[in-house]
Design a protein around this motif. Structure first.
Motif, PDB file in Angstrom:
ATOM      1  N   PRO A 122       1.384  -1.103  -0.381  1.00 45.78           N
ATOM      2  CA  PRO A 122      -0.255  -0.385   0.243  1.00 45.78           C
ATOM      3  C   PRO A 122       0.408   1.461  -0.010  1.00 45.78           C
ATOM      4  O   PRO A 122       1.894   1.207   0.631  1.00 45.78           O
ATOM      5  CB  PRO A 122      -0.581  -0.437   1.251  1.00 45.78           C
ATOM      6  CG  PRO A 122      -0.408  -1.925   1.676  1.00 45.78           C
ATOM      7  CD  PRO A 122       0.117  -1.698   1.024  1.00 45.78           C
ATOM      8  N   SER A 123       0.159   2.102  -0.381  1.00 46.23           N
ATOM      9  CA  SER A 123       1.165   3.568  -0.405  1.00 46.23           C
ATOM     10  C   SER A 123       0.961   3.691   0.694  1.00 46.23           C
ATOM     11  O   SER A 123       0.432   3.704   1.710  1.00 46.23           O
ATOM     12  CB  SER A 123       0.189   4.436  -1.655  1.00 46.23           C
ATOM     13  OG  SER A 123      -0.453   5.543  -0.934  1.00 46.23           O
ATOM     14  N   LYS A 124       2.056   5.153   0.762  1.00 45.87           N
ATOM     15  CA  LYS A 124       2.100   6.096   2.661  1.00 45.87           C
ATOM     16  C   LYS A 124       0.557   6.174   2.584  1.00 45.87           C
ATOM     17  O   LYS A 124       0.218   6.741   3.642  1.00 45.87           O
ATOM     18  CB  LYS A 124       2.997   6.479   2.639  1.00 45.87           C
ATOM     19  CG  LYS A 124       2.931   7.439   3.580  1.00 45.87           C
ATOM     20  CD  LYS A 124       2.540   8.769   4.048  1.00 45.87           C
ATOM     21  CE  LYS A 124       3.140   9.145   5.527  1.00 45.87           C
ATOM     22  NZ  LYS A 124       2.642  10.582   5.068  1.00 45.87           N
ATOM     23  N   LYS A 125       0.239   6.905   1.354  1.00 48.27           N
ATOM     24  CA  LYS A 125      -1.755   7.477   1.790  1.00 48.27           C
ATOM     25  C   LYS A 125      -2.642   6.662   3.010  1.00 48.27           C
ATOM     26  O   LYS A 125      -2.887   7.264   3.174  1.00 48.27           O
ATOM     27  CB  LYS A 125      -1.790   8.703   0.321  1.00 48.27           C
ATOM     28  CG  LYS A 125      -0.420   9.063  -0.413  1.00 48.27           C
ATOM     29  CD  LYS A 125      -1.084   9.340  -1.115  1.00 48.27           C
ATOM     30  CE  LYS A 125      -0.529  10.378  -2.135  1.00 48.27           C
ATOM     31  NZ  LYS A 125      -0.879  11.634  -3.589  1.00 48.27           N
ATOM     32  N   SER A 126      -2.317   5.102   2.813  1.00 56.05           N
ATOM     33  CA  SER A 126      -3.339   4.652   2.699  1.00 56.05           C
ATOM     34  C   SER A 126      -2.722   4.418   4.052  1.00 56.05           C
ATOM     35  O   SER A 126      -3.075   3.591   4.633  1.00 56.05           O
ATOM     36  CB  SER A 126      -3.749   2.943   2.106  1.00 56.05           C
ATOM     37  OG  SER A 126      -1.922   2.430   2.116  1.00 56.05           O
ATOM     38  N   LEU A 127      -1.014   4.270   5.083  1.00 56.26           N
ATOM     39  CA  LEU A 127      -0.979   3.650   6.113  1.00 56.26           C
ATOM     40  C   LEU A 127      -0.213   5.596   6.865  1.00 56.26           C
ATOM     41  O   LEU A 127      -0.633   6.132   7.078  1.00 56.26           O
ATOM     42  CB  LEU A 127       0.401   2.791   5.969  1.00 56.26           C
ATOM     43  CG  LEU A 127       0.489   2.053   4.904  1.00 56.26           C
ATOM     44  CD1 LEU A 127       1.367   0.994   4.678  1.00 56.26           C
ATOM     45  CD2 LEU A 127      -0.801   0.925   5.639  1.00 56.26           C
ATOM     46  N   LYS A 128      -0.412   5.192   8.345  1.00 57.98           N
ATOM     47  CA  LYS A 128       0.375   5.806   9.019  1.00 57.98           C
ATOM     48  C   LYS A 128       1.056   4.921  10.240  1.00 57.98           C
ATOM     49  O   LYS A 128       1.266   4.423  10.502  1.00 57.98           O
ATOM     50  CB  LYS A 128      -1.493   6.670   9.808  1.00 57.98           C
ATOM     51  CG  LYS A 128      -1.438   5.732  10.741  1.00 57.98           C
ATOM     52  CD  LYS A 128      -2.894   6.638  11.149  1.00 57.98           C
ATOM     53  CE  LYS A 128      -4.122   6.078  12.369  1.00 57.98           C
ATOM     54  NZ  LYS A 128      -5.157   7.182  12.704  1.00 57.98           N
ATOM     55  N   LEU A 129       1.931   5.524  10.627  1.00 56.05           N
ATOM     56  CA  LEU A 129       2.460   5.183  11.518  1.00 56.05           C
ATOM     57  C   LEU A 129       1.150   6.239  13.894  1.00 56.05           C
ATOM     58  O   LEU A 129       1.465   6.767  13.664  1.00 56.05           O
ATOM     59  CB  LEU A 129       3.312   5.578  12.274  1.00 56.05           C
ATOM     60  CG  LEU A 129       4.981   5.473  11.504  1.00 56.05           C
ATOM     61  CD1 LEU A 129       5.656   6.365  12.301  1.00 56.05           C
ATOM     62  CD2 LEU A 129       4.854   3.957  11.300  1.00 56.05           C
ATOM     63  N   GLU A 227       6.706   4.983  -0.068  1.00 52.64           N
ATOM     64  CA  GLU A 227       6.935   3.521  -0.414  1.00 52.64           C
ATOM     65  C   GLU A 227       7.515   2.643   0.306  1.00 52.64           C
ATOM     66  O   GLU A 227       7.139   1.492   0.897  1.00 52.64           O
ATOM     67  CB  GLU A 227       9.157   3.290  -1.210  1.00 52.64           C
ATOM     68  CG  GLU A 227       9.181   4.637  -2.688  1.00 52.64           C
ATOM     69  CD  GLU A 227       8.312   5.579  -1.846  1.00 52.64           C
ATOM     70  OE1 GLU A 227       9.137   6.584  -1.341  1.00 52.64           O
ATOM     71  OE2 GLU A 227       7.910   6.420  -3.318  1.00 52.64           O
ATOM     72  N   GLY A 228       7.073   3.057   1.466  1.00 50.42           N
ATOM     73  CA  GLY A 228       7.155   2.185   2.688  1.00 50.42           C
ATOM     74  C   GLY A 228       7.626   2.527   4.284  1.00 50.42           C
ATOM     75  O   GLY A 228       7.947   3.678   4.589  1.00 50.42           O
ATOM     76  N   ILE A 229       8.596   1.952   4.734  1.00 55.33           N
ATOM     77  CA  ILE A 229       9.747   2.196   5.911  1.00 55.33           C
ATOM     78  C   ILE A 229      11.352   2.965   4.825  1.00 55.33           C
ATOM     79  O   ILE A 229      11.496   2.078   4.334  1.00 55.33           O
ATOM     80  CB  ILE A 229      10.395   1.771   6.547  1.00 55.33           C
ATOM     81  CG1 ILE A 229       8.723   1.170   7.607  1.00 55.33           C
ATOM     82  CG2 ILE A 229      11.352   2.197   7.779  1.00 55.33           C
ATOM     83  CD1 ILE A 229       8.460   3.101   8.296  1.00 55.33           C
ATOM     84  N   HIS A 230      11.698   3.950   5.333  1.00 51.86           N
ATOM     85  CA  HIS A 230      12.789   4.860   4.940  1.00 51.86           C
ATOM     86  C   HIS A 230      13.514   4.818   6.174  1.00 51.86           C
ATOM     87  O   HIS A 230      12.824   6.188   7.021  1.00 51.86           O
ATOM     88  CB  HIS A 230      12.333   5.536   3.429  1.00 51.86           C
ATOM     89  CG  HIS A 230      13.956   6.167   3.368  1.00 51.86           C
ATOM     90  ND1 HIS A 230      14.453   7.650   2.887  1.00 51.86           N
ATOM     91  CD2 HIS A 230      14.954   5.988   3.598  1.00 51.86           C
ATOM     92  CE1 HIS A 230      14.981   7.378   2.669  1.00 51.86           C
ATOM     93  NE2 HIS A 230      15.865   6.728   2.904  1.00 51.86           N
ATOM     94  N   ALA A 231      14.599   4.374   6.511  1.00 50.96           N
ATOM     95  CA  ALA A 231      15.519   4.369   8.433  1.00 50.96           C
ATOM     96  C   ALA A 231      16.874   4.037   7.597  1.00 50.96           C
ATOM     97  O   ALA A 231      17.068   4.185   6.184  1.00 50.96           O
ATOM     98  CB  ALA A 231      15.414   2.974   8.264  1.00 50.96           C
ATOM     99  N   ILE A 232      17.600   4.937   8.535  1.00 48.19           N
ATOM    100  CA  ILE A 232      18.755   5.235   8.993  1.00 48.19           C
ATOM    101  C   ILE A 232      19.141   4.645  10.048  1.00 48.19           C
ATOM    102  O   ILE A 232      18.576   4.973  10.831  1.00 48.19           O
ATOM    103  CB  ILE A 232      19.834   6.694   8.740  1.00 48.19           C
ATOM    104  CG1 ILE A 232      20.905   5.829   8.229  1.00 48.19           C
ATOM    105  CG2 ILE A 232      19.491   7.915   9.204  1.00 48.19           C
ATOM    106  CD1 ILE A 232      22.332   7.363   7.462  1.00 48.19           C
ATOM    107  N   ASN A 233      20.451   3.428  10.283  1.00 42.99           N
ATOM    108  CA  ASN A 233      21.162   3.164  11.299  1.00 42.99           C
ATOM    109  C   ASN A 233      22.303   3.588  10.977  1.00 42.99           C
ATOM    110  O   ASN A 233      23.139   3.114  10.218  1.00 42.99           O
ATOM    111  CB  ASN A 233      20.345   2.185  11.985  1.00 42.99           C
ATOM    112  CG  ASN A 233      21.048   1.522  12.817  1.00 42.99           C
ATOM    113  OD1 ASN A 233      20.331   2.617  14.438  1.00 42.99           O
ATOM    114  ND2 ASN A 233      22.028   0.529  13.780  1.00 42.99           N
TER     115      ASN A 233
END
Length: 377
Positions: A122-129, A227-233
Motif C-alpha cells: 500500500p502507498s503511504k497515503k493509506s498508512l500511518k504510524l 514507498e514504505g519504511i525509509h530508515a538509517i541506522n
C-alpha cells in the motif's frame, strides 16, 4: 545486540552501507577509551532532567527523558487493523537471526537494489504510524536523565533514537547532552523535508552538522514514506519489524569491534552520518516497528521482543503500554545474572567470561503500521 555485521535483506529491502573508522570502547568489560579529534577535554557538564513536549506545526514532539505515564499506559487500545497475528516463533536463535515472515524471503545482496516486489505494498497515503515510547535510564544516571534520547513526530510520521556513549563520563562529559541535541536537531531538520518523502539520511546529516555539544552517540531514524519504511541506522541502536508473529527484519549492528560501536561526534571526530546503513522496507497494515537503543537489544532476543508485541496486540494495548512492558522486561533481564542474554553471548564470543544481562539506559519506541482511515490515534 550482537557483534555481527552481516547484512540481511528481504524482498525489496535495500541496504546502503559506507564504512569509515573511529570509535570508542565502552565501560562494561573493556577500558573506556574515548577518542577525541583534537585531544581536548572539557569539564563535566551534567544535563538537567528533561521532560519536553514541543508543538511544532501542530506536531507532537517527544524528546529526551520520557518515562511512560502510568495513567495513560494502562489504557486499552483498539488496534486499527484486524487480529493478524498468528503463532509466535520461540526459537532461541541470537538476536541477529531474522526469521522470515510469510511471503518474505531473504537473500544476501546489499547494495544492489531489488526490482521485483514481494507483493503489492500500500502507498503511504493509506498508512500511518501510531507510536508510543518508554525510557528507563540507568539507575545511577536518573538525576541527569541518562544518556539516551528519542523523538516521535506524529504528523510527519518519523521516529528516532540515540544513545550517548557512556565512556565520555570518565573525562567529565555527559554524552546524553550530545544525544539529546542530536535528536532535537533531527526534529528541526524534519520540518525542512518534503512531507511524505522524508529522507532520514539527509535529516541525520543536517542534525549532526548542527550538533555542538561534546560527546558522541549512535543514531537511528525511521520514516514512513510513500514507498514504505525509509530508515538509517548508525551504531548499535536499531530496529526490528514484526510481521505475523515473527521477526521479519532486524537492522544489523555496526561495530568496529566488540562493544566498540560506530558513533557520531561533534566536529570531525567519530564516524560520519554517511557511515550509517540505509534501509527501504515495504510495510503492511498490522506490521509493528520496535526501535531501541542497545539497552533493549543487549538484554532481549528478537523472539522475546516479538512475543511481547504479539501479547500487546492480542490484549489491545496501546503502543505506549506495549513499549513500557518491553522496556520493563529488558530491565528485568539486565539485572538477572543467571540468564543468557544477547550481550553475554557476544561477550563470550569475543573471549570474555561473562553471563547475565547488561544494566544500561533502555529506550523503546514502538509503532503500529495502521490504515490511515482508522480513527485510532
Amino acid at each position: 545486540m550482537s557483534v555481527s555485521v552481516s547484512k540481511a535483506v528481504f524482498g525489496d529491502v535495500y541496504v546502503d552501507e559506507l564504512v569509515s573508522s573511529c570509535g570508542n570502547g565502552l565501560d562494561i568489560l573493556k577500558p573506556a577509551g574515548v577518542y577525541f579529534a583534537d585531544r581536548s577535554h572539557s569539564s563535566c557538564r551534567k544535563a538537567s532532567l528533561i521532560l519536553r513536549k514541543r508543538e511544532q506545526h501542530n506536531n507532537r514532539f517527544v524528546c529526551g527523558y520520557n518515562i511512560c505515564d502510568a495513567a495513560q499506559g494502562n489504557a486499552k487500545y483498539n488496534p486499527p487493523f484486524g487480529p493478524r497475528m498468528k503463532s509466535v516463533h520461540t526459537s532461541s536463535l541470537p538476536c541477529t537471526s531474522a526469521r522470515a515472515a510469510h511471503d518474505v524471503s531473504f537473500d544476501g545482496s546489499s547494495k544492489d537494489e531489488q526490482t521485483t516486489p514481494v507483493r503489492t505494498i500500500p502507498s503511504k497515503k493509506s498508512l500511518k504510524l501510531v507510536s508510543g515510547s518508554c525510557y528507563l535510564p540507568h539507575p545511577a544516571k536518573e538525576e541527569t536523565g541518562g544518556e539516551d534520547a528519542h523523538f516521535i513526530c506524529s504528523n510527519e510520521e518519523v521516529i528516532g533514537v540515540a544513545d550517548g556513549v557512556g565512556g565520555w563520563a570518565e573525562v567529565g562529559v555527559d554524552a546524553g547532552e550530545f544525544a539529546r541535541e542530536l535528536m532535537s536537531n533531527s526534529v528541526a531538520a524534519i520540518q525542512d523535508e518534503p512531507k511524505g518523502s522524508i529522507d532520514p539520511a539527509k535529516v541525520l546529516e543536517k542534525a549532526h552538522s548542527s550538533t555542538k555539544s561534546q560527546g558522541s552517540s549512535t543514531a537511528c531514524i525511521i520514516a514512513l514514506t510513500e514507498e514504505g519504511i525509509h530508515a538509517i541506522n548508525l551504531g548499535d541502536s536499531g530496529f526490528i519489524v514484526v510481521r505475523d508473529g515473527s521477526t521479519a527484519f532486524h537492522s544489523p549492528v555496526q561495530q568496529h569491534g566488540f562493544n566498540f560501536t560506530y558513533q557520531l561526534e561533534s566536529g570531525d571526530g567519530g564516524d560520519l552520518p554517511s557511515s550509517g546503513q540505509v534501509f527501504r522496507i515495504p510495510v503492511l497494515p498490522g506490521d509493528v516497528i520496535v526501535a531501541g537503543t542497545d539497552g533493549l537489544f543487549d538484554n532481549l532476543y528478537n523472539n522475546e521482543i516479538t512475543a511481547a508485541v504479539v501479547h500487546g496486540l492480542r490484549a489491545g494495548f496501546s503502543p505506549q503500554l506495549t513499549a513500557k512492558q518491553i522496556a520493563t522486561l529488558a530491565r528485568r533481564r539486565a539485572v538477572d545474572k543467571n540468564r543468557q542474554t544477547p550481550f553475554a553471548k557476544a561477550a563470550q564470543d569475543a573471549g570474555f567470561r561473562y553471563y547475565g544481562g547488561k544494566l544500561d539506559d533502555i529506550t523503546v519506541v514502538l509503532s503500529y503500521i495502521a490504515n490511515a482511515s482508522s480513527s485510532n490515534t
